[in-house]
Scaffold this motif. Structure first.
Motif, short mmCIF file in Angstrom:
data_model
loop_
_atom_site.label_atom_id
_atom_site.label_comp_id
_atom_site.label_asym_id
_atom_site.label_seq_id
_atom_site.Cartn_x
_atom_site.Cartn_y
_atom_site.Cartn_z
N LEU A 10 -37.08 8.48 25.15
CA LEU A 10 -35.89 8.75 25.23
C LEU A 10 -34.74 8.72 24.22
O LEU A 10 -34.16 9.55 24.22
CB LEU A 10 -35.31 7.74 26.65
CG LEU A 10 -36.03 8.01 27.84
CD1 LEU A 10 -35.17 7.28 28.45
CD2 LEU A 10 -36.59 9.25 28.08
N ALA A 11 -35.04 8.22 23.10
CA ALA A 11 -33.94 8.14 22.46
C ALA A 11 -34.06 9.55 21.44
O ALA A 11 -35.68 10.21 20.76
CB ALA A 11 -33.93 7.16 21.18
N MET A 12 -32.79 10.00 20.87
CA MET A 12 -33.75 11.88 20.06
C MET A 12 -32.65 11.00 18.71
O MET A 12 -31.40 10.21 18.65
CB MET A 12 -32.01 12.84 21.07
CG MET A 12 -32.40 13.59 20.01
SD MET A 12 -31.60 15.20 20.84
CE MET A 12 -30.41 14.62 20.23
N LYS A 13 -34.07 11.18 17.98
CA LYS A 13 -33.88 10.86 16.85
C LYS A 13 -33.66 11.81 15.49
O LYS A 13 -35.16 12.87 16.51
CB LYS A 13 -34.73 9.42 15.96
CG LYS A 13 -33.91 8.69 16.56
CD LYS A 13 -34.41 7.43 15.72
CE LYS A 13 -34.14 6.10 16.43
NZ LYS A 13 -34.70 4.79 15.63
N ASN A 20 -41.93 11.73 16.43
CA ASN A 20 -42.27 10.60 17.68
C ASN A 20 -43.13 11.48 18.76
O ASN A 20 -42.68 12.11 19.75
CB ASN A 20 -40.89 10.93 18.16
CG ASN A 20 -40.96 9.72 18.91
OD1 ASN A 20 -42.34 9.24 20.30
ND2 ASN A 20 -39.52 8.79 19.14
N PRO A 21 -44.54 11.15 18.31
CA PRO A 21 -45.12 11.92 19.02
C PRO A 21 -44.89 11.62 20.67
O PRO A 21 -45.85 12.30 21.24
CB PRO A 21 -46.79 11.96 18.54
CG PRO A 21 -46.95 10.32 17.24
CD PRO A 21 -44.88 9.82 17.43
N GLY A 22 -45.09 10.48 20.95
CA GLY A 22 -45.01 9.60 22.23
C GLY A 22 -43.93 10.36 22.98
O GLY A 22 -44.16 11.10 24.46
N ARG A 23 -42.96 10.66 22.58
CA ARG A 23 -41.84 11.36 22.95
C ARG A 23 -42.46 12.97 23.31
O ARG A 23 -41.71 13.73 24.30
CB ARG A 23 -40.64 12.02 21.95
CG ARG A 23 -39.43 12.19 22.49
CD ARG A 23 -38.09 12.05 21.36
NE ARG A 23 -37.38 13.19 21.72
CZ ARG A 23 -36.07 12.98 23.10
NH1 ARG A 23 -36.00 11.54 23.58
NH2 ARG A 23 -34.95 14.01 22.88
#
Length: 86
Positions: A10-13, A20-23
């Motif tokens: 859920l974190a936006m970096k 972030n392939p999972g995101r």
């Protein structure tokens, strides 16, 4: 599946080279498997605009066409989701 925390999904970096392939997969699957609207997905992932979600899902569609490992991951995760819902 990607062995990352929910907070990480859920974190936006941002930043050069940060991925972030999972995101990205989560955002894509919310639309494709969950049938969610872009405008509903955006706040869940801390994005300000539905266009940001559209960009991620569009990029994922392109990656899925060219990356068979990512395509296999997507299929497996989709099956896991569907098995747990039904």
């Amino acid at each position: 599946y990607y062995e990352v925390s929910i907070e990480s999904l859920l974190a936006m970096k941002r930043g050069r080279g940060y991925q972030n392939p999972g995101r990205n997969m989560s955002i894509y699957l919310c639309q494709e498997v969950g049938g969610m609207k872009l405008s509903d997905i955006a706040p869940v992932f801390g994005l300000c605009h539905a266009n940001s979600v559209s960009y991620v899902t569009s990029r994922m569609r392109h990656e899925l066409k060219t990356n068979k490992n990512l395509r296999a991951d997507c299929k497996e995760i989709s099956l896991i989701i569907c098995d747990n819902v039904t």
